[in-house]
Design a protein around this motif. Structure first.
Motif, PDB file in Angstrom:
ATOM      1  N   ASN A 212      -5.045  53.383 -31.371  1.00 35.44           N
ATOM      2  CA  ASN A 212      -4.072  53.592 -30.305  1.00 35.44           C
ATOM      3  C   ASN A 212      -3.914  52.289 -29.517  1.00 35.44           C
ATOM      4  OD1 ASN A 212      -3.561  56.369 -30.798  1.00 35.44           O
ATOM      5  ND2 ASN A 212      -5.446  56.932 -29.728  1.00 35.44           N
ATOM      6  N   GLY A 213      -2.700  52.023 -29.046  1.00 42.05           N
ATOM      7  CA  GLY A 213      -2.466  50.834 -28.242  1.00 42.05           C
ATOM      8  C   GLY A 213      -2.390  49.568 -29.082  1.00 42.05           C
ATOM      9  N   VAL A 214      -2.396  48.419 -28.398  1.00 40.27           N
ATOM     10  CA  VAL A 214      -2.192  47.142 -29.085  1.00 40.27           C
ATOM     11  C   VAL A 214      -3.330  46.138 -28.868  1.00 40.27           C
ATOM     12  CG1 VAL A 214       0.316  47.405 -28.942  1.00 40.27           C
ATOM     13  CG2 VAL A 214      -0.883  46.079 -27.183  1.00 40.27           C
ATOM     14  N   ALA A 215      -4.320  46.467 -28.049  1.00 36.43           N
ATOM     15  CA  ALA A 215      -5.356  45.486 -27.705  1.00 36.43           C
ATOM     16  C   ALA A 215      -6.097  44.987 -28.940  1.00 36.43           C
ATOM     17  CB  ALA A 215      -6.342  46.088 -26.707  1.00 36.43           C
ATOM     18  N   VAL A 216      -6.469  45.882 -29.836  1.00 40.17           N
ATOM     19  CA  VAL A 216      -7.222  45.475 -31.028  1.00 40.17           C
ATOM     20  C   VAL A 216      -6.353  44.604 -31.932  1.00 40.17           C
ATOM     21  CG1 VAL A 216      -8.445  46.287 -33.082  1.00 40.17           C
ATOM     22  CG2 VAL A 216      -8.701  47.510 -30.920  1.00 40.17           C
ATOM     23  N   SER A 217      -5.092  44.950 -32.067  1.00 39.86           N
ATOM     24  CA  SER A 217      -4.188  44.145 -32.892  1.00 39.86           C
ATOM     25  C   SER A 217      -4.025  42.740 -32.326  1.00 39.86           C
ATOM     26  CB  SER A 217      -2.817  44.826 -32.997  1.00 39.86           C
ATOM     27  OG  SER A 217      -2.908  46.024 -33.725  1.00 39.86           O
ATOM     28  N   LEU A 218      -3.957  42.625 -31.012  1.00 41.10           N
ATOM     29  CA  LEU A 218      -3.847  41.304 -30.391  1.00 41.10           C
ATOM     30  C   LEU A 218      -5.134  40.506 -30.574  1.00 41.10           C
ATOM     31  CD1 LEU A 218      -1.943  42.232 -27.110  1.00 41.10           C
ATOM     32  CD2 LEU A 218      -1.009  41.158 -29.176  1.00 41.10           C
ATOM     33  N   ALA A 219      -6.267  41.196 -30.505  1.00 39.81           N
ATOM     34  CA  ALA A 219      -7.542  40.514 -30.772  1.00 39.81           C
ATOM     35  C   ALA A 219      -7.583  40.017 -32.214  1.00 39.81           C
ATOM     36  CB  ALA A 219      -8.705  41.462 -30.498  1.00 39.81           C
ATOM     37  N   ALA A 220      -7.062  40.810 -33.138  1.00 37.79           N
ATOM     38  CA  ALA A 220      -7.001  40.386 -34.546  1.00 37.79           C
ATOM     39  C   ALA A 220      -6.111  39.159 -34.687  1.00 37.79           C
ATOM     40  CB  ALA A 220      -6.491  41.531 -35.416  1.00 37.79           C
ATOM     41  N   PHE A 221      -4.994  39.141 -33.984  1.00 33.47           N
ATOM     42  CA  PHE A 221      -4.101  37.979 -34.020  1.00 33.47           C
ATOM     43  C   PHE A 221      -4.826  36.713 -33.573  1.00 33.47           C
ATOM     44  CE2 PHE A 221      -1.115  35.477 -31.247  1.00 33.47           C
ATOM     45  CZ  PHE A 221      -0.595  34.708 -32.275  1.00 33.47           C
ATOM     46  N   SER A 222      -5.677  36.844 -32.562  1.00 36.73           N
ATOM     47  CA  SER A 222      -6.388  35.675 -32.045  1.00 36.73           C
ATOM     48  C   SER A 222      -7.368  35.099 -33.062  1.00 36.73           C
ATOM     49  CB  SER A 222      -7.138  36.033 -30.753  1.00 36.73           C
ATOM     50  OG  SER A 222      -8.258  36.850 -31.027  1.00 36.73           O
ATOM     51  N   LEU A 223      -7.676  35.865 -34.104  1.00 36.09           N
ATOM     52  CA  LEU A 223      -8.568  35.384 -35.161  1.00 36.09           C
ATOM     53  C   LEU A 223      -7.808  34.713 -36.306  1.00 36.09           C
ATOM     54  CD1 LEU A 223     -11.047  38.402 -35.300  1.00 36.09           C
ATOM     55  CD2 LEU A 223     -11.430  36.165 -34.259  1.00 36.09           C
ATOM     56  N   GLY A 224      -6.497  34.594 -36.162  1.00 38.09           N
ATOM     57  CA  GLY A 224      -5.716  33.865 -37.150  1.00 38.09           C
ATOM     58  C   GLY A 224      -5.355  34.668 -38.388  1.00 38.09           C
ATOM     59  N   ILE A 225      -4.945  35.920 -38.195  1.00 37.74           N
ATOM     60  CA  ILE A 225      -4.535  36.744 -39.341  1.00 37.74           C
ATOM     61  C   ILE A 225      -3.185  36.273 -39.883  1.00 37.74           C
ATOM     62  CG2 ILE A 225      -5.852  38.811 -38.766  1.00 37.74           C
ATOM     63  CD1 ILE A 225      -3.346  39.894 -37.340  1.00 37.74           C
ATOM     64  N   SER A 226      -2.977  36.507 -41.161  1.00 37.10           N
ATOM     65  CA  SER A 226      -1.728  36.109 -41.809  1.00 37.10           C
ATOM     66  C   SER A 226      -0.680  37.214 -41.781  1.00 37.10           C
ATOM     67  CB  SER A 226      -2.000  35.709 -43.262  1.00 37.10           C
ATOM     68  OG  SER A 226      -2.704  36.747 -43.932  1.00 37.10           O
ATOM     69  N   SER A 227      -1.120  38.457 -41.595  1.00 36.88           N
ATOM     70  CA  SER A 227      -0.197  39.590 -41.563  1.00 36.88           C
ATOM     71  C   SER A 227      -0.770  40.664 -40.645  1.00 36.88           C
ATOM     72  CB  SER A 227       0.030  40.159 -42.973  1.00 36.88           C
ATOM     73  OG  SER A 227      -1.207  40.468 -43.596  1.00 36.88           O
ATOM     74  N   LEU A 228       0.120  41.469 -40.088  1.00 39.44           N
ATOM     75  CA  LEU A 228      -0.292  42.548 -39.196  1.00 39.44           C
ATOM     76  C   LEU A 228       0.563  43.773 -39.488  1.00 39.44           C
ATOM     77  CD1 LEU A 228      -1.797  43.755 -36.771  1.00 39.44           C
ATOM     78  CD2 LEU A 228      -0.097  42.664 -35.281  1.00 39.44           C
ATOM     79  N   GLU A 229      -0.106  44.863 -39.823  1.00 37.58           N
ATOM     80  CA  GLU A 229       0.586  46.102 -40.153  1.00 37.58           C
ATOM     81  C   GLU A 229       0.192  47.185 -39.149  1.00 37.58           C
ATOM     82  OE1 GLU A 229       1.071  48.116 -44.330  1.00 37.58           O
ATOM     83  OE2 GLU A 229      -0.833  48.787 -43.483  1.00 37.58           O
ATOM     84  N   ARG A 230       1.203  47.841 -38.568  1.00 38.52           N
ATOM     85  CA  ARG A 230       0.957  48.963 -37.668  1.00 38.52           C
ATOM     86  C   ARG A 230       1.893  50.112 -38.015  1.00 38.52           C
ATOM     87  NH1 ARG A 230      -1.815  48.657 -32.884  1.00 38.52           N
ATOM     88  NH2 ARG A 230      -1.603  50.923 -33.129  1.00 38.52           N
ATOM     89  N   HIS A 231       1.352  51.323 -38.010  1.00 39.13           N
ATOM     90  CA  HIS A 231       2.175  52.517 -38.186  1.00 39.13           C
ATOM     91  C   HIS A 231       3.113  52.656 -36.993  1.00 39.13           C
ATOM     92  CE1 HIS A 231       0.212  54.683 -41.623  1.00 39.13           C
ATOM     93  NE2 HIS A 231      -0.731  53.800 -41.342  1.00 39.13           N
ATOM     94  N   ILE A 232       4.329  53.112 -37.255  1.00 35.56           N
ATOM     95  CA  ILE A 232       5.307  53.294 -36.188  1.00 35.56           C
ATOM     96  C   ILE A 232       5.890  54.703 -36.262  1.00 35.56           C
ATOM     97  CG2 ILE A 232       5.870  50.836 -36.176  1.00 35.56           C
ATOM     98  CD1 ILE A 232       8.610  51.679 -37.463  1.00 35.56           C
ATOM     99  N   THR A 233       6.412  55.147 -35.130  1.00 34.51           N
ATOM    100  CA  THR A 233       6.983  56.492 -35.045  1.00 34.51           C
ATOM    101  C   THR A 233       8.056  56.530 -33.970  1.00 34.51           C
ATOM    102  OG1 THR A 233       6.468  58.842 -34.700  1.00 34.51           O
ATOM    103  CG2 THR A 233       5.247  57.262 -33.379  1.00 34.51           C
ATOM    104  N   LEU A 234       8.931  57.514 -34.047  1.00 32.84           N
ATOM    105  CA  LEU A 234       9.880  57.750 -32.957  1.00 32.84           C
ATOM    106  C   LEU A 234       9.203  58.464 -31.797  1.00 32.84           C
ATOM    107  CD1 LEU A 234      13.076  58.934 -34.903  1.00 32.84           C
ATOM    108  CD2 LEU A 234      12.489  56.625 -34.144  1.00 32.84           C
ATOM    109  N   ASP A 235       8.207  59.284 -32.114  1.00 38.93           N
ATOM    110  CA  ASP A 235       7.528  60.083 -31.100  1.00 38.93           C
ATOM    111  C   ASP A 235       6.157  60.479 -31.638  1.00 38.93           C
ATOM    112  OD1 ASP A 235       6.585  62.093 -29.397  1.00 38.93           O
ATOM    113  OD2 ASP A 235       8.550  63.022 -29.132  1.00 38.93           O
ATOM    114  N   ARG A 236       5.088  60.104 -30.950  1.00 41.86           N
ATOM    115  CA  ARG A 236       3.733  60.353 -31.448  1.00 41.86           C
ATOM    116  C   ARG A 236       3.365  61.835 -31.480  1.00 41.86           C
ATOM    117  NH1 ARG A 236      -0.365  58.436 -28.666  1.00 41.86           N
ATOM    118  NH2 ARG A 236       0.766  57.919 -26.775  1.00 41.86           N
TER     119      ARG A 236
END
Length: 296
Positions: A212-236
């Motif tokens: 849930n949320g974006v904090a972990v994904s942003l932390a992953a970005f700070s480690l220099g990832i080449s790709s980032l995949e997140r599930h998306i929805t119109l309504d959770r």
């Protein structure tokens, strides 16, 4: 040479952003198109779906089992209701082209892999569930398309085998660190695995997140990832097991904007790098100090 190296920008590039629609369209092409629109609006690079031949992926016993869903009373009704076929994928292909966004899908069986191959897509994707299927991995590698390989639920031996198959077939790939829980607990993220995968396999490594949320994904970005995949929805709150671990439009926008800001903020490793604005402020704040003329 040392001064030249210090002035270079830190090599943390913006990752390739994948909006995982998966089966969150709930079998509705209009919902799929709205999710594609949201992905374009939020600044993602691609959308991804999932494709299954349900009679190959699931046993008859499972498919005949009871399950209440919007499509009927059996597992077959539910799983068939979630699957897009050629008519829908033809429309998706045309719609994504009109919106200038990439699309691809993770196949769960060889029939689905061959089906997707007819669309001349740029990428293939190995779902975490499929990384242990050597025959399937070999078929994907022989397609010779760049492949994202998710590593959820995988041992080192599983990853070793997958990497060897792709390298033996000279097929471009990157690993994606993943924890296969929905939603994933933050304390289970273990993001330093990204660095470990880079060191061991000498390849690009991305992150596929189910939190849930974006904090972990942003932390992953700070480690220099080449790709980032997140599930998306119109309504959770929509029907579906993946919906609660997905980002709605505002969350998608917050993620991409934050990545843009973080990328801009990294700057360079040059020491003593004073901005023009600092020089002006410094002259005012240091006016009482002798030899201020030495300040730039």
């Amino acid at each position: 040479m040392e001064a030249e190296l210090l002035s270079k920008k830190i090599m943390i590039n913006k990752p390739y952003l994948i909006a995982e629609i998966g089966i969150n369209h709930n079998g509705d092409l209009d919902v799929a198109k709205k999710l594609i629109d949201a992905s374009v609006e939020a600044g993602f690079d691609s959308v991804k779906f999932q494709k299954r031949d349900i009679d190959l992926v699931y046993s008859k016993e499972i498919l005949d089992g009871h399950r209440d869903s919007p499509w009927g009373k059996t597992q077959r009704d539910q799983k068939k209701g979630l699957e897009f076929e050629k008519k829908e994928y033809d429309a998706i292909d045309e719609y994504c082209k009109s919106k200038a966004i990439d699309w691809f899908a993770s196949a769960w069986d060889i029939n689905s892999l061959n089906f997707l191959n007819d669309y001349n897509l740029k990428y293939n994707k190995i779902a975490s569930a499929m990384i242990i299927d050597v025959e399937f991995l070999t078929h994907v590698a022989k397609k010779n398309k760049h492949t994202f390989i998710s590593t959820g639920m995988s041992t080192i031996e599983n990853i070793d085998t997958a990497v060897k198959i792709f390298e033996d077939n000279n097929c471009s790939y990157e690993l994606m660190h993943c924890v296969s829980t929905y939603p994933m607990k933050v304390e289970d993220a273990n993001l330093f695995t990204i660095n470990a995968l880079k060191k061991k396999y000498k390849c690009n490594v991305g992150y596929s997140g189910h939190e849930n949320g974006v904090a972990v994904s942003l932390a992953a970005f700070s480690l220099g990832i080449s790709s980032l995949e997140r599930h998306i929805t119109l309504d959770r709150t929509m029907y579906g097991s993946d919906q609660s671990a997905s980002l709605e439009l505002e969350g998608m926008k917050y993620l991409t904007r934050s990545i843009d800001k973080m990328h801009l903020a990294y700057g360079t490793e040059k020491l003593g790098n004073i901005t023009d604005e600092e020089i002006s402020i410094g002259r005012k704040l240091r006016a009482h100090i002798k030899n201020i003329s030495k300040f730039k």
